[in-house]
Design a protein around this motif. Sequence first.
Motif, PDB file in Angstrom:
ATOM      1  N   GLY A 469      36.433  56.003 115.570  1.00 47.38           N
ATOM      2  CA  GLY A 469      36.847  56.106 114.554  1.00 47.38           C
ATOM      3  C   GLY A 469      35.845  57.195 113.687  1.00 47.38           C
ATOM      4  N   ALA A 470      37.196  57.803 113.412  1.00 45.60           N
ATOM      5  CA  ALA A 470      36.926  58.708 112.344  1.00 45.60           C
ATOM      6  C   ALA A 470      35.966  58.634 111.120  1.00 45.60           C
ATOM      7  CB  ALA A 470      38.012  59.359 111.526  1.00 45.60           C
ATOM      8  N   GLY A 471      36.721  56.999 110.205  1.00 46.44           N
ATOM      9  CA  GLY A 471      35.436  56.165 109.313  1.00 46.44           C
ATOM     10  C   GLY A 471      34.635  55.795 109.598  1.00 46.44           C
ATOM     11  N   ALA A 509      37.954  66.701 105.677  1.00 48.71           N
ATOM     12  CA  ALA A 509      38.972  67.475 105.780  1.00 48.71           C
ATOM     13  C   ALA A 509      37.994  68.419 107.082  1.00 48.71           C
ATOM     14  CB  ALA A 509      38.486  68.258 104.995  1.00 48.71           C
ATOM     15  N   ILE A 510      36.973  68.496 107.122  1.00 48.51           N
ATOM     16  CA  ILE A 510      36.165  69.048 107.861  1.00 48.51           C
ATOM     17  C   ILE A 510      36.575  68.404 109.925  1.00 48.51           C
ATOM     18  CG2 ILE A 510      34.423  70.595 109.390  1.00 48.51           C
ATOM     19  CD1 ILE A 510      32.509  70.021 106.381  1.00 48.51           C
ATOM     20  N   ILE A 511      36.642  67.318 109.194  1.00 51.44           N
ATOM     21  CA  ILE A 511      36.880  66.535 110.950  1.00 51.44           C
ATOM     22  C   ILE A 511      38.519  66.694 111.383  1.00 51.44           C
ATOM     23  CG2 ILE A 511      37.130  64.484 111.837  1.00 51.44           C
ATOM     24  CD1 ILE A 511      34.543  63.543 110.342  1.00 51.44           C
ATOM     25  N   ASP A 512      39.105  66.570 110.356  1.00 51.90           N
ATOM     26  CA  ASP A 512      40.798  67.330 110.337  1.00 51.90           C
ATOM     27  C   ASP A 512      41.054  68.598 110.900  1.00 51.90           C
ATOM     28  OD1 ASP A 512      41.555  64.474 109.825  1.00 51.90           O
ATOM     29  OD2 ASP A 512      42.371  65.265 107.015  1.00 51.90           O
ATOM     30  N   GLU A 513      40.159  69.547 110.545  1.00 51.43           N
ATOM     31  CA  GLU A 513      39.664  70.274 110.627  1.00 51.43           C
ATOM     32  C   GLU A 513      40.230  70.870 112.206  1.00 51.43           C
ATOM     33  OE1 GLU A 513      40.801  74.744 110.131  1.00 51.43           O
ATOM     34  OE2 GLU A 513      41.450  73.012 109.233  1.00 51.43           O
ATOM     35  N   GLU A 518      41.548  72.196 117.907  1.00 47.51           N
ATOM     36  CA  GLU A 518      40.893  71.096 118.688  1.00 47.51           C
ATOM     37  C   GLU A 518      40.008  71.563 119.347  1.00 47.51           C
ATOM     38  OE1 GLU A 518      44.802  73.419 121.492  1.00 47.51           O
ATOM     39  OE2 GLU A 518      45.891  71.974 120.797  1.00 47.51           O
ATOM     40  N   TYR A 519      38.781  71.346 119.458  1.00 48.03           N
ATOM     41  CA  TYR A 519      37.530  71.180 119.019  1.00 48.03           C
ATOM     42  C   TYR A 519      37.077  69.735 119.310  1.00 48.03           C
ATOM     43  CZ  TYR A 519      37.487  76.108 117.044  1.00 48.03           C
ATOM     44  OH  TYR A 519      36.769  77.731 117.004  1.00 48.03           O
ATOM     45  N   LEU A 520      38.328  68.747 118.405  1.00 46.00           N
ATOM     46  CA  LEU A 520      38.554  67.457 118.498  1.00 46.00           C
ATOM     47  C   LEU A 520      39.647  67.280 119.094  1.00 46.00           C
ATOM     48  CD1 LEU A 520      36.336  65.628 115.914  1.00 46.00           C
ATOM     49  CD2 LEU A 520      34.991  66.119 117.908  1.00 46.00           C
ATOM     50  N   THR A 521      39.748  66.154 119.782  1.00 49.49           N
ATOM     51  CA  THR A 521      40.630  65.500 119.873  1.00 49.49           C
ATOM     52  C   THR A 521      40.908  63.363 119.339  1.00 49.49           C
ATOM     53  OG1 THR A 521      40.369  64.232 121.838  1.00 49.49           O
ATOM     54  CG2 THR A 521      41.338  66.560 122.090  1.00 49.49           C
ATOM     55  N   ARG A 522      42.419  63.043 118.726  1.00 47.98           N
ATOM     56  CA  ARG A 522      42.329  62.119 118.218  1.00 47.98           C
ATOM     57  C   ARG A 522      43.350  61.380 119.241  1.00 47.98           C
ATOM     58  NH1 ARG A 522      43.799  63.138 113.088  1.00 47.98           N
ATOM     59  NH2 ARG A 522      41.665  62.881 112.011  1.00 47.98           N
ATOM     60  N   PRO A 528      42.432  54.401 116.870  1.00 42.30           N
ATOM     61  CA  PRO A 528      42.103  55.716 116.805  1.00 42.30           C
ATOM     62  C   PRO A 528      40.825  56.436 116.718  1.00 42.30           C
ATOM     63  CG  PRO A 528      43.422  56.904 115.184  1.00 42.30           C
ATOM     64  CD  PRO A 528      43.296  54.534 115.188  1.00 42.30           C
ATOM     65  N   THR A 529      40.222  57.071 118.140  1.00 44.54           N
ATOM     66  CA  THR A 529      39.198  57.578 118.103  1.00 44.54           C
ATOM     67  C   THR A 529      39.105  58.685 118.325  1.00 44.54           C
ATOM     68  OG1 THR A 529      39.210  57.136 120.140  1.00 44.54           O
ATOM     69  CG2 THR A 529      38.595  55.365 119.271  1.00 44.54           C
ATOM     70  N   ILE A 530      37.873  59.337 118.139  1.00 44.32           N
ATOM     71  CA  ILE A 530      37.283  60.362 118.088  1.00 44.32           C
ATOM     72  C   ILE A 530      37.075  61.291 119.389  1.00 44.32           C
ATOM     73  CG2 ILE A 530      36.528  63.005 116.790  1.00 44.32           C
ATOM     74  CD1 ILE A 530      38.727  61.743 115.063  1.00 44.32           C
ATOM     75  N   GLU A 531      37.450  62.188 120.348  1.00 43.36           N
ATOM     76  CA  GLU A 531      36.569  62.747 121.194  1.00 43.36           C
ATOM     77  C   GLU A 531      36.245  63.746 121.380  1.00 43.36           C
ATOM     78  OE1 GLU A 531      37.906  61.186 124.748  1.00 43.36           O
ATOM     79  OE2 GLU A 531      38.097  59.285 124.070  1.00 43.36           O
ATOM     80  N   LEU A 532      35.038  64.820 121.804  1.00 43.49           N
ATOM     81  CA  LEU A 532      34.690  65.901 121.592  1.00 43.49           C
ATOM     82  C   LEU A 532      35.683  66.711 122.549  1.00 43.49           C
ATOM     83  CD1 LEU A 532      32.576  67.904 120.799  1.00 43.49           C
ATOM     84  CD2 LEU A 532      31.682  67.793 122.938  1.00 43.49           C
TER      85      LEU A 532
END
Length: 653
Positions: A469-471, A509-513, A518-522, A528-532
């Motif tokens: 996750g983002a955290g 903020a950079i993660i959200d951007e 669409e460089y990352l997907t949530r 929810p997790t972050i993937e490339l």
Amino acid sequence: MGEIDTSHGSIGRIGSSGLARPRHGEDTALAILRSTFGYEAFRPHQAEIVDAALAGRDVLAVMPTSAGKSICYQVPALALGGLALVVSPLISLMSDQVTALRQAGVAAACLNSALGAEERREVLSQASRGELTLLYVAPERLDDPAFLDMASGHGVALLAIDEAHCISQWGNDFRPSYQRIRSFIDALPTRPPVMALTATATQQVREDIEASLALRNPLRVVASFDRPNLSFSVERPSSRADKNAALLEFARTREDRSGIVYCMSRRAVEEVCDSLCEAGLAATRYHAGLSPEERERNQEDFLFDRKTVMVATNAFGMGIDKSNVSYVVHYNLPLSLENYYQEAGRAGRDGTRAECLLLYSPGDVHTAEFLLSRTQRDDLTPEQLQTMHEADEARLRQMVFYATTTDCLRSFILRYFGEEAPAYCGNCGNCLADFEEVDERTNALKILSCVARVRQHAIAANSPATSVGAGSLVDILRGSRAAKVLERGWDSLSTYGIMSEVPVPRIRAIIDELVFREYLTRSSGDFPTIELAGRGVVFMKGNKPFIMRIAKGKPRAPKRDERRTRKARNAGEEAPDLTPEQAELFERLRELRLSIAREQQVPPYLIFNNATLEDMCRKRPISAEDLLEVSGVGEKKAERYGQAFLDAIAQEA
């Protein structure tokens, strides 16, 4: 939902009230608009919609909140004579509109679950005797054989369907009961003109409405969604304490003005309301966990201006026509832009300037996704429920993009609803903020690389947890010694601690951007997790910069005239086009309005709204004839309240 007292009991019994009867053909629609509602001219699109209804043509109208949808069916109802039915799912809307119509001298009533059996029978009897011009009805009432008998026997001159997006499973508030409206129409001996009206509908939803109601060659009107009198802004507090402080500062500087604070949970409502009250603000609360009696009491306190701030879940406000709401704050992220724009649109309904503030924190996204995943609907099939969940997830993504964009907020909203808009409005937080453009390529690469390293580490350890996750991502990048980081061996990653000097809000903020581009997907779901993403891989291999606009501080605010008294200054901010002298008179008239409203036990805005008071201050009428030239003053209201306001204006001369 809570209702004011006039929504049941007294509204139904109007047989000997002396209210205005339906107009006939010799009266023009414009004459009715002027004499009954006090407006000199129709707003954009209203006249063509009214003309279509009077010509017997169906209508599909998509018009934003405050564009005047109700006039579009109320005027033809009075012009046609007979009985006009208005289908609405909102008890509070029925209550407000019926009360307002009765103030204007129109015979109106409502039929919904808030009325007892005897009251419902009395309303049906009045309709059968031809004593009603407008009858507001919940969609479930259409299934009642007694109601169909009344409608078939008496005849229906016009059928208006408010909140028409509820009929579409692609809409943000699908209600299967709406899909039975067509059966009701088909069962009538004579088909009346059908009007479908809504404030928010995408192209897909508009097509679904038209097909579901089998509209016949309808006049299609999609008005601009723009609300020029509303200013939009987003603040991104880094903690709950900062969010509370931002809200308190905002509300304190507007303590004499009416506002709504929306929260995502009942607990948040309680905590926020308590904090505002402790700070000395006149706040009250509304959520489904309160007793019906307390909800109704608190709603009345807000409607009658005994309390200036309503802290509530989205259970509050649907259909509330309180016109003097000067601001709406969203303490948490709404679930969709449709919800946000509808709720924010409860500010400035009378056309006066108002503010819409969103306090966004990334944790809101997790809470929103959790709420969506728990949504259950007994009235939907499994297939319909799955379709709804997928649509909800897509809408939430757009809401997050809105909360994190540095582009013009007004433009973002308008383009979401399919409307072209300039890139700069000059009246939103982003357009008024001082931004600097920064190339965050290095930090963006660090984040993308960390996501990739987490996946590689998991695969090497034969772990199914290939994403975080983002955290957790922030913890790794900042070198946290949290147990979870150490237990999973993330402290061994080459990216561990490489952004230890970068503030958490900046990383977020950079993660959200990166997600927005669409460089990352949530992922969705409870965690929810972050993937490339593929685009992120391409970016890592290239030399393209990653330009972000970073706000230097809060948006610029208009300068205040410190020579005014505090109340006059607040009135001037609420009605900024008034001179200092006119602002002083505005405050006197507002006090008079409040006194009359309390005496008559009706909400002040039903006497005259703020826009009407503003016009009085500019025109300063000295006679009854002059008063009828003021926007929003019809014959009945001039007769009831005119002399009191003329006297107050004369005293200020």
